[in-house]
Structures are given as structure tokens and as C-alpha cells.
Design a protein around this motif. Sequence first.
Motif, PDB file in Angstrom:
ATOM      1  N   HIS A   1      -1.124  -5.021  12.917  1.00 14.08           N
ATOM      2  CA  HIS A   1       0.143  -4.427  13.352  1.00 14.08           C
ATOM      3  C   HIS A   1       0.716  -5.106  14.594  1.00 14.08           C
ATOM      4  O   HIS A   1       1.934  -5.144  14.766  1.00 14.08           O
TER       5      HIS A   1
ATOM      6  N   ASP B   1       6.020   4.244   5.496  1.00 12.44           N
ATOM      7  CA  ASP B   1       6.923   3.215   6.035  1.00 12.44           C
ATOM      8  C   ASP B   1       7.083   2.032   5.081  1.00 12.44           C
ATOM      9  O   ASP B   1       7.874   1.136   5.331  1.00 12.44           O
ATOM     10  N   HIS B   2       6.335   2.046   3.991  1.00 13.97           N
ATOM     11  CA  HIS B   2       6.411   0.976   2.989  1.00 13.97           C
ATOM     12  C   HIS B   2       6.964   1.464   1.649  1.00 13.97           C
ATOM     13  O   HIS B   2       7.486   0.674   0.875  1.00 13.97           O
TER      14      HIS B   2
ATOM     15  N   ASP C   1      -0.104  -4.542   6.310  1.00 10.03           N
ATOM     16  CA  ASP C   1      -0.605  -3.983   7.565  1.00 10.03           C
ATOM     17  C   ASP C   1      -2.010  -4.490   7.885  1.00 10.03           C
ATOM     18  O   ASP C   1      -2.805  -3.791   8.502  1.00 10.03           O
TER      19      ASP C   1
ATOM     20  N   HIS D   1       4.655  -5.200  10.074  1.00 11.47           N
ATOM     21  CA  HIS D   1       4.892  -4.786  11.466  1.00 11.47           C
ATOM     22  C   HIS D   1       4.918  -5.899  12.489  1.00 11.47           C
ATOM     23  O   HIS D   1       5.339  -5.644  13.623  1.00 11.47           O
TER      24      HIS D   1
ATOM     25  N   HIS E   1       0.860  -1.192   0.000  1.00 14.27           N
ATOM     26  CA  HIS E   1       0.000   0.000   0.000  1.00 14.27           C
ATOM     27  C   HIS E   1       0.889   1.232   0.000  1.00 14.27           C
ATOM     28  O   HIS E   1       2.102   1.145   0.208  1.00 14.27           O
TER      29      HIS E   1
END
Length: 273
Positions: free
Chosen positions: A210, A107-108, A207, A254, A103
Amino acid sequence: MTGSFRRFGQYDVILLRDGLFEAPAEVLVHADGDAARQRAIETWGRPTLQVDVNCFALRDGDGITLVDAGTGTSWGPKYGHARSALLEAGMTPNQIRRILLTHIHGDHALGLFDGDAPYFPNAEVFVPERDFAFFTDPAARQTIPEARRSGFAIAEQLQRIYGSRIRRIGEGPVFAGIEARSLPGHTPGHSGYLVRGEKESLLIWGDALHLGDLQPGDPKIGLVFDLDAEMAARTRRAILEEAASEGWTVAGGHITGFGRVERVSEAYRIVPA
Ligand SMILES: [Zn+2]
């Protein structure tokens, strides 16, 4: 931060740990409302959440594929370790041929960029079609809170820097041995990638959840970062059930390391694999 490769189907898979994300426990939400949310926060019992930030390298005879790309240098020196982990595992950015995004969140995806240049100059970037459509739609921007809008800037950056090397994908086979699975809720097009093996398959579920030691026990617990909390909760329960019944190994953006999902009465738990 070097790990070891695990074999799934035709791929050697290595988890690249980018850093540790911390947030106050108040980011927890619950699909049943505020009383249930308070109970979830009490069950958690700590003032903060700490979760790994992960991405993955998949190597086969045809080259190297990443699932997600970490934060790069965008989140400061506490993050971005996926880059050194990749080098330590003997792989260079030039060798990466394909990147599958779960997505369009920082953080990705921010690790794709080296300022205004691509950090992976020879890679095609595969993006879930529905996430691409959403995060490039100015009208959609108005439907979510200001603090949750970073994906729109990232989608703009992605188009500018990777341009014609972006591949929009739907659900189903992406290329040999890898299927995209639609896991909507965290974002509209949020997707997992199933690496099929005869003996053992791996679902990288992004995700979908998490907190590996909290949410399987109550899949209605979410985080404020889920754009559609109710849909995310339904998706979470469904994919936990499917992973348990299929016996897949699971990993994600995560949760810690690789696990397996087991049923526990009405819910689930993740045990290390
Ligand atoms: Zn994330």
C-alpha cells in the motif's frame, strides 16, 4: 483527474484515480512483532497514512478492460472519481467488456454496482477463484474479525448482480497479453495482473503493498487490512524481487502512479517510471 495513456504490449493503459484513503498510522503491522511495529510507525513519522485508490482501464482493438472498479458511490463524495476519469478519457460504462478484480474488497469492487444494477451492463467480471471461494464460504466468515468481513457482503452482491457473467480464474493467462499472478496474503486469492509487452511489461499488483515509500524498504511492514499478515509479507518481498529482476513497470491499487522497483542493499525502493 485525467491522465495519459501508456503503452504496454497491445494495450493502452490509463490509471483512473478514485480518491484518497486516509487511516491512522496505527493500522501498520510488522511480521516481527510489536517492537518492530513501533519502529515502523516511528519511521513513518506522521499520524496518518494517505494512499491513492486506483483502478485501471486497458484499451486494445478488442475493447476496453478494467482492472478493479473503484468505490462507485459507496464511500461517499470523497471517492468514486474513477467514474468521471473514465468518461474524461473518452470511455463509457457500456463500452467496458471485461473487468479483472484483484480481490474482493470495497475499494476495488464496489464500483461494479449501481444500486441493485450493474454499473457496467455489458461486462464480464473476472474474479480470482480462491477469493470467490473464500468470500462465499460462511465458515470462512467466522475466521476473520468482524471489521474485516465486508468482502462477504460484496461477494453476495456480485453474484446477485452479475450472476452468469462472473468468470472465476486461476493463475496464468486470462486473455491475450494478460496473465493473472497469485499474490496471496492481503486476501486468500489476491492477484496481480501482468500485461506483457515486448519492450515493457506492466504488473498491476493490487494491494501487494500500500505504501510505496515505506514498505519496499521493509517488506515485513504490513497493514491490518492484510488478512494473513505473514503470508502477505512473504508475497510482498517475492513480488518486489521479481519486479526488480524482470524490470517490470509496476502500479497498484494504492501506490502513486507508475514505478519501477530497484534493489537497495537487503530491500527495495520504488522510483517513478
Ligand atoms: Zn485496497
